[in-house]
Design a protein around this motif. Structure first.
Motif, PDB file in Angstrom:
ATOM      1  N   ALA A   1       0.866  -1.160   0.118  1.00  0.00           N
ATOM      2  CA  ALA A   1      -0.029   0.087  -0.103  1.00  0.00           C
ATOM      3  C   ALA A   1       0.826   1.318  -0.008  1.00  0.00           C
ATOM      4  O   ALA A   1       0.694   2.102   0.844  1.00  0.00           O
ATOM      5  N   ALA A   2       2.015   1.263  -0.905  1.00  0.00           N
ATOM      6  CA  ALA A   2       2.790   2.125  -0.778  1.00  0.00           C
ATOM      7  C   ALA A   2       3.105   3.064  -2.080  1.00  0.00           C
ATOM      8  O   ALA A   2       2.546   2.878  -2.959  1.00  0.00           O
ATOM      9  N   PHE A   3       3.587   4.122  -1.766  1.00  0.00           N
ATOM     10  CA  PHE A   3       3.806   5.235  -2.910  1.00  0.00           C
ATOM     11  C   PHE A   3       5.250   4.711  -3.736  1.00  0.00           C
ATOM     12  O   PHE A   3       6.140   4.412  -3.181  1.00  0.00           O
ATOM     13  N   ALA A   4       4.961   4.747  -5.227  1.00  0.00           N
ATOM     14  CA  ALA A   4       5.907   4.478  -5.875  1.00  0.00           C
ATOM     15  C   ALA A   4       6.063   5.535  -6.888  1.00  0.00           C
ATOM     16  O   ALA A   4       5.847   5.256  -8.056  1.00  0.00           O
ATOM     17  N   PRO A   5       6.722   6.480  -6.564  1.00  0.00           N
ATOM     18  CA  PRO A   5       6.873   7.723  -7.698  1.00  0.00           C
ATOM     19  C   PRO A   5       7.883   7.542  -8.590  1.00  0.00           C
ATOM     20  O   PRO A   5       9.058   6.683  -8.427  1.00  0.00           O
ATOM     21  N   LYS A   6       7.830   8.097  -9.884  1.00  0.00           N
ATOM     22  CA  LYS A   6       8.776   8.313 -10.815  1.00  0.00           C
ATOM     23  C   LYS A   6       9.753   9.236 -10.387  1.00  0.00           C
ATOM     24  O   LYS A   6       9.594  10.244  -9.625  1.00  0.00           O
TER      25      LYS A   6
ATOM     26  N   GLY B   1      -2.774  14.234  -5.062  1.00  0.00           N
ATOM     27  CA  GLY B   1      -3.669  15.201  -5.494  1.00  0.00           C
ATOM     28  C   GLY B   1      -4.390  14.735  -6.936  1.00  0.00           C
ATOM     29  O   GLY B   1      -5.456  15.443  -7.383  1.00  0.00           O
ATOM     30  N   ALA B   2      -3.940  13.988  -7.652  1.00  0.00           N
ATOM     31  CA  ALA B   2      -4.436  13.652  -8.835  1.00  0.00           C
ATOM     32  C   ALA B   2      -5.644  12.491  -8.932  1.00  0.00           C
ATOM     33  O   ALA B   2      -6.300  12.141  -9.901  1.00  0.00           O
ATOM     34  N   TYR B   3      -6.013  12.274  -7.665  1.00  0.00           N
ATOM     35  CA  TYR B   3      -7.051  11.379  -7.534  1.00  0.00           C
ATOM     36  C   TYR B   3      -8.014  11.951  -6.255  1.00  0.00           C
ATOM     37  O   TYR B   3      -7.818  12.588  -5.438  1.00  0.00           O
ATOM     38  N   PRO B   4      -9.482  11.713  -6.327  1.00  0.00           N
ATOM     39  CA  PRO B   4     -10.220  11.966  -5.256  1.00  0.00           C
ATOM     40  C   PRO B   4      -9.601  11.622  -3.712  1.00  0.00           C
ATOM     41  O   PRO B   4      -9.152  10.592  -3.697  1.00  0.00           O
ATOM     42  N   PRO B   5      -9.786  12.616  -3.003  1.00  0.00           N
ATOM     43  CA  PRO B   5      -9.112  12.235  -1.624  1.00  0.00           C
ATOM     44  C   PRO B   5     -10.013  11.296  -0.893  1.00  0.00           C
ATOM     45  O   PRO B   5     -10.911  11.185  -0.624  1.00  0.00           O
TER      46      PRO B   5
ATOM     47  N   SER C   1      -5.361   6.456  -1.836  1.00  0.00           N
ATOM     48  CA  SER C   1      -6.232   6.204  -2.833  1.00  0.00           C
ATOM     49  C   SER C   1      -5.927   4.620  -3.292  1.00  0.00           C
ATOM     50  O   SER C   1      -4.939   4.242  -3.798  1.00  0.00           O
ATOM     51  N   VAL C   2      -6.951   3.886  -3.290  1.00  0.00           N
ATOM     52  CA  VAL C   2      -7.002   2.484  -4.027  1.00  0.00           C
ATOM     53  C   VAL C   2      -6.759   2.623  -5.352  1.00  0.00           C
ATOM     54  O   VAL C   2      -5.805   1.608  -5.896  1.00  0.00           O
ATOM     55  N   GLU C   3      -7.280   3.336  -5.987  1.00  0.00           N
ATOM     56  CA  GLU C   3      -6.925   3.393  -7.636  1.00  0.00           C
ATOM     57  C   GLU C   3      -5.562   3.884  -7.802  1.00  0.00           C
ATOM     58  O   GLU C   3      -4.880   3.476  -8.737  1.00  0.00           O
ATOM     59  N   LEU C   4      -4.996   4.865  -7.042  1.00  0.00           N
ATOM     60  CA  LEU C   4      -3.455   5.276  -6.941  1.00  0.00           C
ATOM     61  C   LEU C   4      -2.685   4.005  -6.858  1.00  0.00           C
ATOM     62  O   LEU C   4      -1.614   3.887  -7.407  1.00  0.00           O
ATOM     63  N   GLU C   5      -2.952   3.161  -5.780  1.00  0.00           N
ATOM     64  CA  GLU C   5      -1.968   1.987  -5.517  1.00  0.00           C
ATOM     65  C   GLU C   5      -2.115   1.136  -6.600  1.00  0.00           C
ATOM     66  O   GLU C   5      -1.321   0.553  -7.320  1.00  0.00           O
ATOM     67  N   ARG C   6      -3.602   0.985  -7.291  1.00  0.00           N
ATOM     68  CA  ARG C   6      -3.582  -0.050  -8.553  1.00  0.00           C
ATOM     69  C   ARG C   6      -2.496   0.790  -9.634  1.00  0.00           C
ATOM     70  O   ARG C   6      -2.103   0.051 -10.572  1.00  0.00           O
ATOM     71  N   GLU C   7      -2.657   1.953  -9.766  1.00  0.00           N
ATOM     72  CA  GLU C   7      -1.745   2.718 -10.836  1.00  0.00           C
ATOM     73  C   GLU C   7      -0.459   2.440 -10.554  1.00  0.00           C
ATOM     74  O   GLU C   7       0.267   2.285 -11.448  1.00  0.00           O
ATOM     75  N   PHE C   8       0.003   2.657  -9.307  1.00  0.00           N
ATOM     76  CA  PHE C   8       1.411   2.406  -9.343  1.00  0.00           C
ATOM     77  C   PHE C   8       1.936   0.950  -9.688  1.00  0.00           C
ATOM     78  O   PHE C   8       2.744   0.676 -10.308  1.00  0.00           O
ATOM     79  N   ALA C   9       1.128   0.208  -9.207  1.00  0.00           N
ATOM     80  CA  ALA C   9       1.192  -1.468  -9.517  1.00  0.00           C
ATOM     81  C   ALA C   9       1.296  -1.735 -11.152  1.00  0.00           C
ATOM     82  O   ALA C   9       2.200  -2.305 -11.452  1.00  0.00           O
ATOM     83  N   ARG C  10       0.468  -1.114 -11.554  1.00  0.00           N
ATOM     84  CA  ARG C  10       0.333  -1.228 -13.226  1.00  0.00           C
ATOM     85  C   ARG C  10       1.685  -0.673 -13.731  1.00  0.00           C
ATOM     86  O   ARG C  10       2.175  -1.236 -14.800  1.00  0.00           O
ATOM     87  N   ARG C  11       1.883   0.448 -13.732  1.00  0.00           N
ATOM     88  CA  ARG C  11       3.032   1.165 -14.443  1.00  0.00           C
ATOM     89  C   ARG C  11       4.467   0.603 -13.924  1.00  0.00           C
ATOM     90  O   ARG C  11       5.238   0.608 -14.731  1.00  0.00           O
ATOM     91  N   MET C  12       4.326   0.070 -12.746  1.00  0.00           N
ATOM     92  CA  MET C  12       5.733  -0.658 -12.383  1.00  0.00           C
ATOM     93  C   MET C  12       5.539  -2.309 -13.035  1.00  0.00           C
ATOM     94  O   MET C  12       6.888  -2.913 -12.944  1.00  0.00           O
ATOM     95  N   ASN C  13       4.633  -2.471 -13.655  1.00  0.00           N
ATOM     96  CA  ASN C  13       4.530  -3.925 -13.906  1.00  0.00           C
ATOM     97  C   ASN C  13       4.783  -4.872 -12.977  1.00  0.00           C
ATOM     98  O   ASN C  13       5.399  -5.985 -13.036  1.00  0.00           O
ATOM     99  N   ALA C  14       4.324  -4.603 -11.709  1.00  0.00           N
ATOM    100  CA  ALA C  14       4.645  -5.471 -10.572  1.00  0.00           C
ATOM    101  C   ALA C  14       3.691  -6.627 -10.637  1.00  0.00           C
ATOM    102  O   ALA C  14       2.533  -6.454 -11.043  1.00  0.00           O
ATOM    103  N   ARG C  15       4.316  -7.620  -9.730  1.00  0.00           N
ATOM    104  CA  ARG C  15       3.241  -8.732  -9.474  1.00  0.00           C
ATOM    105  C   ARG C  15       2.449  -8.497  -8.478  1.00  0.00           C
ATOM    106  O   ARG C  15       3.056  -8.144  -7.230  1.00  0.00           O
ATOM    107  N   THR C  16       1.181  -8.262  -8.572  1.00  0.00           N
ATOM    108  CA  THR C  16       0.283  -7.503  -7.696  1.00  0.00           C
ATOM    109  C   THR C  16      -0.663  -8.315  -7.104  1.00  0.00           C
ATOM    110  O   THR C  16      -1.134  -9.610  -7.697  1.00  0.00           O
ATOM    111  N   THR C  17      -0.700  -8.266  -5.681  1.00  0.00           N
ATOM    112  CA  THR C  17      -1.818  -9.043  -4.797  1.00  0.00           C
ATOM    113  C   THR C  17      -2.908  -7.893  -4.186  1.00  0.00           C
ATOM    114  O   THR C  17      -2.243  -6.858  -3.741  1.00  0.00           O
ATOM    115  N   GLU C  18      -4.148  -8.189  -4.259  1.00  0.00           N
ATOM    116  CA  GLU C  18      -5.084  -7.305  -3.668  1.00  0.00           C
ATOM    117  C   GLU C  18      -5.569  -7.943  -2.496  1.00  0.00           C
ATOM    118  O   GLU C  18      -6.014  -9.094  -2.386  1.00  0.00           O
TER     119      GLU C  18
END
Length: 235
Positions: A94-99, A109-113, A189-206
């Motif tokens: 459930a972590a931040f993964a910035p570029k 700020g890019a997602y609903p709070p 934001s759950v959607e932000l977490e999913r976006e991090f996982a997607r753009r890292m191409n991470a092996r993802t568990t929900e």
């Protein structure tokens, strides 16, 4: 040709904001049971630079490969500190993964709070804490209320300036990554977490868990970390 076995990596755990290394207290025994060396970093959460320095200090004390794990704000820390050549894999909980060049403020700020953000309090000097209600209702919503109240008491402040700090090089761009999404998160934001996982191409568990899955579902969190360990040993 050498047939020497791949060395066992050390797991390095990096906690999030408003927390300390005890966030991992239920995950650590599950890792130690597997006879894997574990180090929990005690970051000051005073700035991104300070936390990266503390994590790098921990990495410098370790011989051999590392699987680096970050929770919440700790994800930004491992994104920068994880550029150490010892680090073979990254696990985000459930972590931040910035570029490189991104700030947490921009990303949030890019997602609903989520509801928990409305319960952050400023002491008037730029130091932020979460209200007790925020801990009970949002951060630790799947933990007993008594435990949430203890976590509220223990929380250190987080300078507001951390939301404007930038990562200079993203370690996840050059290493295998795993991501654990907290599907019931009410502070990130759950959607932000999913976006991090997607753009890292991470092996993802929900997980159907609050932001504190490492305390409410430690077995599931430990299982993902162990998967990263096994993968790093397999090359």
């Amino acid at each position: 040709m050498s047939n020497s076995p791949t060395p066992m990596p050390t797991i390095v755990l990096v906690h999030g904001a408003w927390a300390d290394g005890s966030s991992w207290q239920r995950v650590i025994p599950l890792l130690l049971e597997k006879n894997i060396p574990v180090v929990a970093v005690q970051n000051p959460t005073s700035s991104l630079g300070d936390d990266v320095k503390a994590t790098r200090q921990a990495l410098a004390s370790i011989q051999g490969p590392v699987v680096l794990v970050g929770h919440s704000w700790g994800g930004a820390v491992i994104t920068e500190a994880g550029n150490d050549p010892k680090v073979k894999a990254l696990v985000y909980v459930a972590a931040f993964a910035p570029k490189a060049g991104e700030t947490l403020g921009e990303l949030v700020g890019a997602y609903p709070p989520p509801p928990g953000l409305g319960k952050i309090q400023d002491d008037g000097a730029g130091n932020l804490k979460l209200s007790v209600e925020g801990w009970i209702e949002d951060v630790a919503s799947d933990l007993p209320e008594a435990e949430a109240r203890v976590l509220a008491v223990l929380q250190p402040p987080l300078p507001a300036g951390t939301f404007g700090e930038k990562v200079t090089e993203a370690a996840w761009e050059s290493r295998p990554t795993w991501y654990i999404v907290s599907a019931d998160d009410r502070v990130v934001s759950v959607e932000l977490e999913r976006e991090f996982a997607r753009r890292m191409n991470a092996r993802t568990t929900e997980l159907k868990a609050s932001h504190l899955s490492l305390l409410s579902q430690p077995d599931a969190v430990a299982a993902v970390i162990l998967e990263a360990v096994q993968s790093s040993m397999a090359g």
